[in-house]
Design an enzyme around this catalytic site. Structure first.
Site, PDB file in Angstrom:
ATOM      1  N   ASP A  16       0.818  -1.203   0.000  1.00 27.20           N
ATOM      2  CA  ASP A  16       0.000   0.000   0.000  1.00 27.20           C
ATOM      3  C   ASP A  16       0.859   1.262   0.000  1.00 27.20           C
ATOM      4  O   ASP A  16       1.876   1.342   0.686  1.00 27.20           O
ATOM      5  CB  ASP A  16      -0.901  -0.013   1.250  1.00 27.20           C
ATOM      6  CG  ASP A  16      -1.800   1.197   1.348  1.00 27.20           C
ATOM      7  OD1 ASP A  16      -2.757   1.267   0.566  1.00 27.20           O
ATOM      8  OD2 ASP A  16      -1.535   2.061   2.197  1.00 27.20           O
ATOM      9  N   GLU A  29       0.617  -0.724  -5.101  1.00 23.41           N
ATOM     10  CA  GLU A  29      -0.459   0.243  -5.162  1.00 23.41           C
ATOM     11  C   GLU A  29       0.168   1.624  -5.239  1.00 23.41           C
ATOM     12  O   GLU A  29       0.653   2.166  -4.252  1.00 23.41           O
ATOM     13  CB  GLU A  29      -1.369   0.142  -3.934  1.00 23.41           C
ATOM     14  CG  GLU A  29      -2.647   0.934  -4.066  1.00 23.41           C
ATOM     15  CD  GLU A  29      -2.712   2.189  -3.207  1.00 23.41           C
ATOM     16  OE1 GLU A  29      -3.713   2.906  -3.305  1.00 23.41           O
ATOM     17  OE2 GLU A  29      -1.765   2.459  -2.453  1.00 23.41           O
TER      18      GLU A  29
END
Length: 553
Positions: free
Chosen positions: A203, A245
């Site tokens: 992330d 991401e």
């Protein structure tokens, strides 16, 4: 059982599951790992290959688990580490892989590291985070959560300095210039990899390092660290993946794959996979305007990536429909078209699910998925979108698209035996998207349901590896409502044709290499008229689509 192919992800179908919303096994109104384990047969029936789990770590849940307070354990609402081991083993026994979210960029302000760090300037943990006497450093870095944060710096009264955060103030950024932090995060990665998982969705990776005079995104130091992480996976956990991401333009994402930008045969040495964010809002714009231009433009500008790498493509996920990678004019247009109620908007995006975005029109939902499953990249399905779940714009932040999974029409929707008033979030219970109308049991009993349409897309995609491995050449035709592209390998060719409008269209497609071929639609198992001249004419009903195998006998 799992295949041994180290490039399994090239043609895999991913399913994003929100543990808290998927299935509750103990009646407390919150989904958990045993509940998810009990639904693995359903995911196997749907046909997906890999489950992506949202954060499962102990957390105060100010950002739905992306604010991690303990990297070594499971949130008590979800179960135990042993429950997680069981999930992984049971998934593997069904041929399903499991990847989990790992938040590298920041922790919760309740993490013991930060609790210690803010005690004093000379605390041993002080340098685990980014501190400053002033809030004027790194001024070129944009603010991501523009609706809630006025600055990337927050003043900390106890220790008399500002700390840095790219997201909420309750999520202080880790200091990767501290080698102890860099080492500890790799230790955490290995701890979970040792449990047998198949990789991580990493992330918020563009923001790991900060440098004065830069926008603090995509810095060389970030790439160097991610290459180090990749090297650990390749050496110690072959066959696992790192999915990045990074909400960036495709050309800015290209370095995250590593390798040689001028030679795709040189293996990538950073991310195995990365999300292609910008194509997603352009699919929605194209369907609303009946115009393929923006999809063609962004795909034309998408660079080639290493042969051992893959894009991830998606229509919806747990976040808002991000409109960061569009012009300000297009952002306003998309808000006008898809989020006329300002409660539907969040930051620079739209917090709605797929079915409501597409007017609950099965034709639109189907053609959107026909594009998703045939574009270059591995497709991701967001839980509940396979049955057309709705959303609740009254809920806080992104929770409106994270409501409990609708399994049955019974009270509690088969999600939990608790009183629905005690569910972590309310069920959708309106006349259109409510669980009595939209649920897994009803759709599995109806061969014409969206569930079976999605299952068919998945099965067809998996039996035609050209869609995972093939090159992609987009074909511009005179009718802008037609999106068409040619997927190729040495063994096969497939023509994708989609009508993006609510009107019948006639596509005239230049196919000089295929004169004499009879197109065969692999989705409907039907042959079309043979191609008898270089320009092939094809009539399509509103929102009709074809996946046409062009096999020369």
């Amino acid at each position: 059982m799992l295949t041994k192919d180290p490039l399994w992800y090239k043609n895999a179908i991913f399913y994003e599951a929100h543990i808290r919303s998927f299935c509750d096994s103990n009646g407390d109104g919150k989904g958990d790992l045993p509940g998810l384990t009990s639904k693995l047969d359903y995911l196997q029936e749907l046909g997906v290959d890999c489950i992506w789990l949202l954060p499962m770590f102990p957390s105060p849940l100010k950002d739905d688990g992306y604010d991690i307070a303990d990297y070594d354990n499971i949130h008590p609402d979800y179960g135990t580490v042993e429950d997680f081991r069981t999930l992984v083993a049971e998934a593997h026994a069904r041929g399903l892989r499991v990847i989990t979210d790992l938040v590298l960029n920041h922790t919760s302000d309740e993490h013991p590291w930060f609790v210690e760090s803010r005690k004093s300037k000379d605390n041993p943990y002080r340098d685990y985070y980014v501190w400053s006497d002033t809030d004027q450093k790194y001024k070129e870095a944009r603010i991501i959560f523009v609706d809630t944060e006025a600055s990337n710096w927050t003043y900390d009264e106890p220790s008399g300095q500002y700390y840095w955060h790219r997201f909420y103030a309750s999520q202080p950024d880790l200091n990767y210039d501290n080698p102890v932090v860099a080492d500890k995060m790799i230790e955490i990665l290995k701890y979970w990899m040792d449990m047998g998982i198949d990789g991580f969705r990493a992330d918020a990776v563009p923001y790991l390092f900060e440098r004065e005079g830069a926008n603090c995104e995509n810095l060389p130091e970030t790439h160097a660290y991610l290459k180090r992480v990749r090297a650990v996976l390749d050496a110690d956990y072959p066959g696992t993946i790192l999915l990045g991401e990074a909400n960036q333009w495709p050309w800015d994402l290209r370095p995250y794959f590593g390798g040689d930008p001028d030679d795709s045969a040189v293996p990538g040495d950073e991310f195995h996979m990365a999300f292609h964010f910008p194509v997603m809002p352009r699919i929605f714009k194209a369907l609303k305007l009946g115009d393929s231009t923006d999809i063609l433009d962004i795909m034309d500008r998408t660079p080639s990536i290493p042969d051992n790498s893959q894009w991830c493509v998606f229509l919806r996920n747990h976040d808002e429909v991000t409109l960061e990678m569009v012009t300000e004019e297009d952002r306003q247009l998309m808000w006008q078209l898809y989020a006329p109620d300002k409660r539907m908007r969040l930051n620079l995006g739209i917090r709605r699910r797929l079915a409501p975005l597409l007017d609950n029109d099965r034709r639109k939902i189907a053609v959107a998925n026909a594009i998703l499953f045939s574009l270059p990249g591995a497709p991701i399905i967001y839980y509940g979108d396979e049955i057309g779940m709705g959303d609740n714009i009254q809920l806080f932040d992104r929770n409106g698209v994270r409501t409990p999974m609708q399994w049955t029409a019974e009270p509690g929707a088969g999600f939990s035996e608790a009183d629905p008033a005690d569910f972590w979030a309310p069920l959708i219970d309106d006349d259109i998207y409510g669980y009595r109308q939209v649920n897994v049991a009803a759709q599995m009993a109806d061969p014409n349901s969206l569930f079976y349409t999605m299952k068919h897309f998945i099965a067809t995609r998996k039996t035609h590896p050209i869609l995972g491995w093939g090159s992609c050449d987009f074909i511009r035709v005179a009718d802008k409502a037609i999106l068409t592209y040619l997927r190729r390998t040495n063994e096969a060719q497939m023509l994708i044709v989609c009508n993006l409008s609510d009107q019948p269209q006639t596509a005239t497609i230049p196919l000089p290499d295929f004169v004499g071929v009879t197109p065969y639609d692999v989705l409907s198992d039907t042959s079309l008229d043979s191609i008898v001249q270089t320009d092939y004419s094809l009539s399509l009903t509103p929102y009709q689509y074809h996946w046409l195998s062009l096999f020369r006998t």
